[in-house]
Design an enzyme around this catalytic site. Structure first.
Site, short mmCIF file in Angstrom:
data_model
loop_
_atom_site.label_atom_id
_atom_site.label_comp_id
_atom_site.label_asym_id
_atom_site.label_seq_id
_atom_site.Cartn_x
_atom_site.Cartn_y
_atom_site.Cartn_z
N SER A 1 0.78 -1.10 -0.07
CA SER A 1 -0.05 -0.12 -0.12
C SER A 1 0.88 1.20 -0.05
O SER A 1 1.86 1.34 -0.79
CB SER A 1 -0.94 -0.05 1.13
OG SER A 1 -2.02 0.92 1.18
N ASP B 1 -9.71 -3.52 -5.72
CA ASP B 1 -9.45 -2.32 -4.75
C ASP B 1 -10.36 -1.27 -4.44
O ASP B 1 -10.79 -0.33 -5.44
CB ASP B 1 -8.04 -1.92 -4.97
CG ASP B 1 -7.22 -1.43 -3.99
OD1 ASP B 1 -7.92 -0.84 -2.97
OD2 ASP B 1 -6.09 -1.35 -4.03
N HIS C 1 -8.12 -4.81 -1.73
CA HIS C 1 -6.58 -4.34 -1.23
C HIS C 1 -5.95 -5.11 -0.08
O HIS C 1 -6.60 -5.61 0.86
CB HIS C 1 -7.18 -3.03 -0.62
CG HIS C 1 -5.98 -2.17 -0.51
ND1 HIS C 1 -5.11 -1.56 -1.40
CD2 HIS C 1 -5.26 -1.93 0.73
CE1 HIS C 1 -4.30 -0.98 -0.74
NE2 HIS C 1 -4.30 -0.94 0.41
#
Length: 337
Positions: A104, A222, A277
């Site tokens: 991330s 995501d 995600h």
């Protein structure tokens, strides 16, 4: 004489030690996570299992776990990046370089490390769902989650304030195309690290293009990083949702960051992982670690040690030759006598 020659051969063999070992790995966690979380420890353990003996370092801003998590949310990114540059430079195991995994926002920050510091050198950089082109919006909230909705409303209106750009992590890579001029003027981190301002930093492109490989992973479902295509440096029109891929953007074609150099030489890879995600299965991580990590490197060669080996070899050869010459002179003297 035969014994001396055998000794010479033995010494020459000792003069070229095998110092190959797996290249170390550095991992940087995401927003709200910590360097020693279960997830980061799982990643490190999987890498160790696949590549025994490999050194893995998890980047931290604070050794206290909860504080490290807090500092991933709050703080000035320029300052945090400087701390990490010093941290990696102080670790002896990383002296000869490493491969990086950024999860991330950690992937964006590791890229920042490469551009601004890169000492020790990063050879490969793999990023997972990272906001490489920033975030244009914040994760959607449940209709009844009033705290989330108020937070997003505040961030959208105050993201480019001085306070936010100096203390709120996500605000420093907030990039709203509808406020692009304001973004360029006030961005505390992303506009610089993406070399978007009029005056370019040539060293950013030079350092990033020195990577052996840049691997960008996008999560197909995501909803945390918005838009998800930012993981591939793509631009998304907020109104029409038309996606402009990296290769059609000015940042690529004018090579502001060295991405075109990487792409033209086959060192830039766009990959995807099915799911939401940061939903990475053990099987997927094993496949990635097997494919991209564990490069066997000769530590002496990585640090210019081949010259040191040559000098050592020459010294030993000279020493052995001296012994042989001395012994030969003794034999000839004995024969002459």
């Amino acid at each position: 004489m035969t014994r001396l020659i055998s000794m010479a051969s033995y010494l020459l063999c000792l003069a070229i030690p095998i110092l190959a070992s797996p290249r170390p790995v550095v991992i940087w966690h995401g927003l709200g996570d910590s360097y020693d979380s279960d997830g980061m420890q799982r990643v490190a353990a999987l890498i160790h299992d696949i590549h025994p003996g490999i050194f893995v370092h998890s980047v931290y801003l604070n050794l206290e776990s909860s504080q490290d998590s807090k500092e991933s949310l709050l703080g000035r990114l320029d300052d945090q990046l400087a701390v990490v540059c010093d941290q990696l430079a102080s670790i002896p195991e990383l002296e000869h370089g490493f491969d990086g995994l950024g999860f991330s926002q950690g992937g964006l920050f590791l890229r920042g490390y490469v551009e601004r510091c890169n000492s020790p050198k990063a050879y490969k950089l793999l990023t997972f769902g990272s906001p490489q082109n920033g975030v244009a919006d914040f994760p959607p909230c449940n209709a009844r989650d009033f705290v989330c909705r108020r937070r997003n409303a505040f961030l959208k209106t105050q993201a480019y304030s001085q306070y936010a750009q100096e203390s709120i992590t996500v605000a420093q890579y907030y990039r709203n195309p509808d406020q692009y001029d304001k973004y360029l003027e006030r961005s505390g981190f992303l506009a610089d690290i993406n070399n978007e301002r009029q005056v370019k930093n040539a060293t950013y492109a030079e350092k990033l293009s020195s990577l052996e490989e840049l691997v960008l992973y996008l999560f197909t479902e995501d909803e945390t990083v918005v838009p998800k295509e930012t993981a591939w440096f793509a631009e998304v029109d907020k109104k029409t949702e038309v996606v402009t891929p990296l290769v059609e953007r000015q940042i690529y074609n004018e090579d502001w960051l060295g991405l075109k150099a990487l792409g033209d030489s086959g060192r830039l890879h766009f990959c995807s992982i099915e799911g939401r995600h940061m939903r990475i299965t053990n099987e997927t991580m094993i496949e990635i670690a097997t494919k991209f990590l564990g490069t066997e490197v000769n530590l002496e060669t990585e640090k210019g040690g081949s010259m040191q080996q040559q000098e050592t070899l020459e010294e030993i050869v000279g020493y052995v030759n001296d012994i042989l010459n001395q012994r030969l002179q003794q034999i000839l003297a004995a024969v002459a006598g």
